[in-house]
Design an enzyme around this catalytic site. Structure first.
Site: not given
Length: 275
Positions: A41, A111, A143
């Site tokens: 990320e 995300k 994540c």
């Protein structure tokens, strides 16, 4: 498919230097006959850059994506990496970008689940992302998405065979991360890879422990705390083998067909029907 996980320790707020380091990784990947190299990320800026987003966030055709695309074409590699993207509207998104081995931009995933301070700066995505490639169907998440089973399930239901997740996860979450990735793989009987980072930024210490899990939750590769790389062979035939014994996605569909009957039964009970 040969997948290289690049668990890097990028220099904070130094995208030029971090892009230079990518070329060395590309050379290693070519020597190992890798098809796709995956990075963490916000791979080329560092994660803890919130106060620097004004100058570090880039448009999708900015210097970072342009240079990655150039290297991908030069070394004939697919490359996945995280980026702080600035949209034409001025909004910022925490994204994962997939570039193919011709340097073409295949996909951008926003995300979905933002963590902690990310809410102050980034706009959450609303759409899932599955990309059809010659290596199979790739699903993307990032994540904190790892911690919500619904994200991986939606990708698997959309046909994803390999789910890739650029990550910047911190101590003390290493074992929790490993458990979650194994569970996402086992629940959906597909491959799931978490590409975490290492190193420190201010008071944040990243936990590494990038992992690739197979369709039965088995660990196919795992790194430790330090920066490093690993190469994992992805054999899609293992998905069919796993689903021979029980097929969770098919059984889920069959269960959904019975939902109406279940709802009627619940309605009867709530209306005081005899038990």
């Amino acid at each position: 498919m040969k997948l290289m996980i690049a668990q890097t320790n990028p220099l904070w707020a130094e995208p030029v230097a971090n892009l230079e380091a990518l070329e060395s990784l590309c050379r290693l990947a070519v020597e190992a006959k890798v098809n796709l190299i995956a990075l963490p990320e916000l791979a080329f800026t560092g994660y803890n850059i919130f106060e620097r987003l004004d100058d570090l966030a880039e448009a999708i055709d900015g210097p970072i994506v342009t240079q990655v695309a150039k290297l991908a074409a030069q070394y004939k590699l697919h490359v996945l990496f995280g980026l702080a993207e600035r949209r034409p509207s001025g909004k910022l998104s925490n994204v994962a970008i997939l570039i193919d081995d011709n340097g073409q931009h295949l996909a951008t995933y926003d995300k979905h689940y933002l963590w902690d301070r990310e809410h102050e700066f980034f706009t959450a995505g609303k759409k899932s992302c599955v990309v059809d490639t010659r290596f199979g169907k790739l699903g993307l998440m990032i994540c904190y998405d790892n911690e919500f089973p619904e994200v991986a399930r939606e990708l698997a239901q959309a046909g994803a065979q390999i789910i890739l997740s650029p990550t910047a996860n911190m101590l003390p979450n290493a074992e929790r991360q490993v458990l979650q990735i194994r569970a996402r793989a086992m629940d959906n009987q597909c491959f799931v890879a978490c590409i975490n980072r290492s190193g420190e930024e201010d008071n944040l210490q990243y936990c590494g422990n990038s992992i690739v899990a197979g369709p039965d939750g088995e660990v196919l590769g795992r790194l430790g705390l330090a920066a490093g790389t690993m190469i994992v062979d992805i054999d899609l035939a293992r998905i069919d083998e796993s689903r021979t014994h029980q097929n969770y996605l098919n059984d889920l569909k069959l269960s959904d067909l019975n939902t109406r009957d279940l709802n009627l039964s619940c309605s009867d009970i709530s209306n005081g029907a005899d038990l």
